[in-house]
Each structure stands twice: as C-alpha cells, then as structure tokens.
Enzyme design. Sequence first.
Site, PDB file in Angstrom:
ATOM      1  N   LYS A 116      32.769  21.755  15.190  1.00 54.79           N
ATOM      2  CA  LYS A 116      32.356  23.122  15.513  1.00 54.79           C
ATOM      3  C   LYS A 116      32.638  23.507  16.962  1.00 54.79           C
ATOM      4  O   LYS A 116      32.920  24.674  17.250  1.00 54.79           O
ATOM      5  CB  LYS A 116      30.881  23.320  15.173  1.00 54.79           C
ATOM      6  CG  LYS A 116      30.626  23.286  13.666  1.00 54.79           C
ATOM      7  CD  LYS A 116      29.272  23.820  13.298  1.00 54.79           C
ATOM      8  CE  LYS A 116      29.128  23.899  11.785  1.00 54.79           C
ATOM      9  NZ  LYS A 116      27.838  24.486  11.387  1.00 54.79           N
ATOM     10  N   GLY A 165      22.424  23.663   8.021  1.00 52.48           N
ATOM     11  CA  GLY A 165      21.160  23.868   8.707  1.00 52.48           C
ATOM     12  C   GLY A 165      20.601  22.627   9.376  1.00 52.48           C
ATOM     13  O   GLY A 165      19.598  22.707  10.090  1.00 52.48           O
ATOM     14  N   LYS A 201      23.784  31.801  21.971  1.00 53.13           N
ATOM     15  CA  LYS A 201      22.803  32.883  21.944  1.00 53.13           C
ATOM     16  C   LYS A 201      22.288  33.047  20.528  1.00 53.13           C
ATOM     17  O   LYS A 201      23.069  33.046  19.572  1.00 53.13           O
ATOM     18  CB  LYS A 201      23.463  34.187  22.419  1.00 53.13           C
ATOM     19  CG  LYS A 201      22.561  35.403  22.382  1.00 53.13           C
ATOM     20  CD  LYS A 201      21.460  35.335  23.421  1.00 53.13           C
ATOM     21  CE  LYS A 201      20.622  36.610  23.421  1.00 53.13           C
ATOM     22  NZ  LYS A 201      19.464  36.489  24.338  1.00 53.13           N
ATOM     23  N   HIS A 208      25.546  37.852   7.820  1.00 56.21           N
ATOM     24  CA  HIS A 208      26.587  36.813   7.718  1.00 56.21           C
ATOM     25  C   HIS A 208      27.788  37.450   7.016  1.00 56.21           C
ATOM     26  O   HIS A 208      27.746  37.759   5.833  1.00 56.21           O
ATOM     27  CB  HIS A 208      26.053  35.628   6.900  1.00 56.21           C
ATOM     28  CG  HIS A 208      27.009  34.479   6.811  1.00 56.21           C
ATOM     29  ND1 HIS A 208      26.662  33.193   7.145  1.00 56.21           N
ATOM     30  CD2 HIS A 208      28.297  34.415   6.422  1.00 56.21           C
ATOM     31  CE1 HIS A 208      27.696  32.395   6.967  1.00 56.21           C
ATOM     32  NE2 HIS A 208      28.702  33.117   6.515  1.00 56.21           N
ATOM     33  N   HIS A 235      19.858  28.349   4.892  1.00 59.93           N
ATOM     34  CA  HIS A 235      21.265  28.417   5.302  1.00 59.93           C
ATOM     35  C   HIS A 235      22.239  28.229   4.138  1.00 59.93           C
ATOM     36  O   HIS A 235      23.434  28.036   4.365  1.00 59.93           O
ATOM     37  CB  HIS A 235      21.566  27.389   6.409  1.00 59.93           C
ATOM     38  CG  HIS A 235      20.680  27.536   7.611  1.00 59.93           C
ATOM     39  ND1 HIS A 235      20.872  28.523   8.558  1.00 59.93           N
ATOM     40  CD2 HIS A 235      19.590  26.823   8.010  1.00 59.93           C
ATOM     41  CE1 HIS A 235      19.934  28.411   9.491  1.00 59.93           C
ATOM     42  NE2 HIS A 235      19.154  27.385   9.186  1.00 59.93           N
ATOM     43  N   LYS A 237      23.930  29.989   0.795  1.00 59.07           N
ATOM     44  CA  LYS A 237      24.164  31.317   0.238  1.00 59.07           C
ATOM     45  C   LYS A 237      23.633  31.409  -1.197  1.00 59.07           C
ATOM     46  O   LYS A 237      23.751  30.465  -1.970  1.00 59.07           O
ATOM     47  CB  LYS A 237      25.654  31.631   0.267  1.00 59.07           C
ATOM     48  CG  LYS A 237      26.253  31.606   1.673  1.00 59.07           C
ATOM     49  CD  LYS A 237      27.761  31.591   1.625  1.00 59.07           C
ATOM     50  CE  LYS A 237      28.358  31.384   3.010  1.00 59.07           C
ATOM     51  NZ  LYS A 237      29.820  31.219   2.975  1.00 59.07           N
ATOM     52  N   GLU A 287      32.074  29.698  12.367  1.00 60.66           N
ATOM     53  CA  GLU A 287      32.832  28.562  11.859  1.00 60.66           C
ATOM     54  C   GLU A 287      33.961  29.049  10.960  1.00 60.66           C
ATOM     55  O   GLU A 287      34.027  30.232  10.607  1.00 60.66           O
ATOM     56  CB  GLU A 287      31.939  27.601  11.070  1.00 60.66           C
ATOM     57  CG  GLU A 287      31.361  28.188   9.783  1.00 60.66           C
ATOM     58  CD  GLU A 287      30.502  27.196   9.025  1.00 60.66           C
ATOM     59  OE1 GLU A 287      30.487  26.000   9.393  1.00 60.66           O
ATOM     60  OE2 GLU A 287      29.845  27.606   8.063  1.00 60.66           O
ATOM     61  N   ARG A 291      39.013  25.868   3.119  1.00 62.67           N
ATOM     62  CA  ARG A 291      39.063  25.612   1.676  1.00 62.67           C
ATOM     63  C   ARG A 291      38.758  26.887   0.919  1.00 62.67           C
ATOM     64  O   ARG A 291      38.461  27.929   1.512  1.00 62.67           O
ATOM     65  CB  ARG A 291      38.034  24.542   1.298  1.00 62.67           C
ATOM     66  CG  ARG A 291      36.615  24.924   1.746  1.00 62.67           C
ATOM     67  CD  ARG A 291      35.556  24.040   1.182  1.00 62.67           C
ATOM     68  NE  ARG A 291      34.258  24.222   1.823  1.00 62.67           N
ATOM     69  CZ  ARG A 291      33.408  25.203   1.568  1.00 62.67           C
ATOM     70  NH1 ARG A 291      33.726  26.142   0.686  1.00 62.67           N
ATOM     71  NH2 ARG A 291      32.250  25.284   2.187  1.00 62.67           N
ATOM     72  N   VAL A 294      32.974  29.103  -2.695  1.00 60.08           N
ATOM     73  CA  VAL A 294      32.281  29.319  -3.971  1.00 60.08           C
ATOM     74  C   VAL A 294      32.365  30.791  -4.373  1.00 60.08           C
ATOM     75  O   VAL A 294      32.560  31.130  -5.541  1.00 60.08           O
ATOM     76  CB  VAL A 294      30.799  28.892  -3.858  1.00 60.08           C
ATOM     77  CG1 VAL A 294      30.063  29.141  -5.165  1.00 60.08           C
ATOM     78  CG2 VAL A 294      30.692  27.428  -3.459  1.00 60.08           C
TER      79      VAL A 294
END
Length: 450
Positions: A116, A165, A201, A208, A235, A237, A287, A291, A294
């Site tokens: 990351k 998360g 921050k 999202h 975290h 979806k 991020e 790939r 989903v």
Amino acid sequence: MFQKILIANRGEIALRVLRAAKELGIRTVVVHSTADADAMHVRLADESVCIGPPPSRDSYLNIHQIVAACEITGADAVHPGYGFLSENAKFADILAAHKITFIGPSGDHIRIMGDKIEAKRTAKRLGIPVVPGSDGAVSDDREAFRIASEIGFPVIIKASAGGGGRGMKVARSAEDLPIALATARSEAGAAFGDDAVYIEKYLEKPRHIEVQIVGDGAGKAIHLGERDCSLQRRHQKVWEEANSPALNAEERSRIGEICSKAIADLGYSGAGTIEFLYENGEFYFIEMNTRLQVEHPVTEAITGIDLVHEQIRVASGGGLSTRQEDIKFAGHAIECRINAEDARTFTPSPGTITHFHTPGGLGIRVDSGAYSGYRIPPYYDSLIGKLIVHGRNRVECMMRLRRALDEFVVDGVKTTLPLFRDLVGNIDIANGDYDIHWLEKHLAETAAAA
C-alpha cells in the site's frame, strides 16, 4: 487466442469465467477441492482436476498443484478469478516461468500495488490524487506525531501490507495516537507478518468510489466508469451500484480520464480497479486491486462490455476491443451480495440448500453456482450468489430490485436476503444519501431497537 484455460477458483466466479471462455470457443479446465466435487462449475467444465482436501492452503492456494494441473491438461492460460491467488505475484511469476499465461497483470505490477505504501507513491507519481499523509512507513512515534500534526487530526493508521480492516486504527487526538500506533502495528504483524504502518488524514463521511480500468499492456487503457461501494460492514462491501448517486457526469469523466491515463502510462495489462475515498467533491486514492472485482457485473450492465472477455482478449495479445470514445453508459445497476449468513448477527450458515429459486425478468441477472440440494461447505467464504439488477434509471432499478428480492428464495440455510429487503425500503438508500459508515450505524440502531 488460447486453446484451453484453467480456472483457478471456485463458486460463482469460476462459473462466470467458464461461461465467458465457452462463448469465446475456448476449452475449460477447473480445479477443485474434495469439498467442491459436486459444484456447478465442476459439472459444466470440459475437464476437472481435484487438487487437494478442503482447506484452501492445501487446494486453491496450492501453487504446485495448480501448475501440475495445467501441465497434465495442457492448459495454456490460467484465470485466477478473485481472491485466492488472483493477486499473488509469485504465482504469476511461476506461471510465466512455465510458459503459461496468467490472465492478469505482470507480477511486478501486482507487487507494486500489493504494497500500500508503494502503491500510494506510484499513484502520486502517475497523477492520481492521494490522501494527505506519510510518504511511507512511519519509523517511530515522534515522526508519527509530526505528520499527524501537519495534516491535522483525526488520522488513520493503516498496515502497509494490510487489507480487510486489519491493522487499521483511528486516532482523533494526539492523546489517542500512541495506543493507536501500537495496536495497529501489533495487528499488522500478527495478520501479515509485517508491522509497518503509515498515516493518512481520516475523512469523516466519505464515500467509497472505485474506477474500473482495462489496459492492453502496450500503453493504451480505457475506463468503464465508476462504482459506488460505500455500503460496507467491517470494511467489506455489501451493496454496489453504478453509476454512483454522488457523482455528476463531469466528475465521472474527470476521474475516469485520470485513471485511464495513469494505467496507460504504467503499461498495465488487464482489468483492475482504482479505489478512492470521495468527500466534498475530492477524490483520494486508497488502493488498486489488480484483478477482477466481485462487483464487476454492475459495470457490465451499464456498458454492455464483458470484462472477462476483455481480460482474455488482452492476455492473449488481442488488445482492447473498444475505444474510450465508443463507451456509453446506459441506465443504472445495483448488485447485492447474497451470503449464507444470519442477517442480524452475520454468523456464517453453511449447510444444504433445500429450495433455490432465483428471480427473472427484464434487467435481472443472478451469478451463482448454487442449486437445490447444493451443500454450502464451511471452509470458504459464505457467498451464495450475486443479484444484479439494471434499469433505465436509479428509480426503476430500485423498484426492479425490490421485486427481484421478493422473488428470491433460498431455503435450508440462513441468508442476508432480509437485510437487502430492509435496505431497499430505506429512505436514505432510496435517496442515495449514505457514506461508508452508514450501514454499520444502521445495523447498530436496528439491533438496539430490537
């Protein structure tokens, strides 16, 4: 074009890839654990190979067994789906060494975006807007205090190698920072074997937003608009839609062009998703997933472009099938992830499905490998299937979704269908007025009132 593709995954995504390959006239091989011997993708594939017992580490994560299956069956390419080995750079490198094509980006690009801190540096270099914060891992508490003071509290501490998360803590004041740092480092080390953390921050009420891109690996790339994935629990979806209710056409075009240019400059090959937090009209990179996602079907619904076809085409050297100027966004689409979980406690509910009936009609798609009599094993994720609904606009889409949820029947196990029947009738959801914290607050309020 490839002669034979091995699908290194299971469940609905294995079936999704299998269907795309068959439409392209490509023979299919699936691998499976002993627990998945009766799975639908195993029944429908041209060939299948059992690669081990139920635990993922002994089967779907067993690179040696998957490569052996390729060699035994003569597969010349591997599609990893999502999860498992889909973002494993070592797997991509090993396949390349065996002259087998990995249907995805290079191992180098997976490595860059899998770290990351390096991903954030790369995004910044490519002109993608990033969240204010540290340029890399923070070495000590003193440096952390300096950075936090510069960008202002609240701040969030994240694991460099993290996800889902874990290794993520919020500090709302200088007094909170030491324990947040210590806890994040401890969780990161335990979960990922790497306790490096960085600071950003903390945005109070962001959405999202993720942008779907496809690159040809030779300096060309397109974007297919954005998806709003703000309805999340821990975290993860739960509900995704395209386009986002929060963006207008100008914002959509602006962030899409930034992403496609960056991916072209990177020389990226295949499908990927660049993810942002969005607040007060500004996008902040968090991020990149290297790939298929989903939730890719909602993008397919509004663009008419088959993303798996694009992945296969690009990996085989055929390039992109369309130009950016030819992509049109039509209507609105929503996806609900139907899991075998208690809708109140979210406890997994493996077992045998005794009755399975999916909704139909115009604008309805169900991606699922389930069927009446199918036994959901306890070893993997609890996804039963995905309900994708498309309408000419968001209002029609919501009404169609309400009807589809009423038709959906899964007996024998507990499911999250009641959650979505609740959400589709909520005024905030109807108005598109939610952020990444909304669902957890709603669930807490619902539990307190019960």
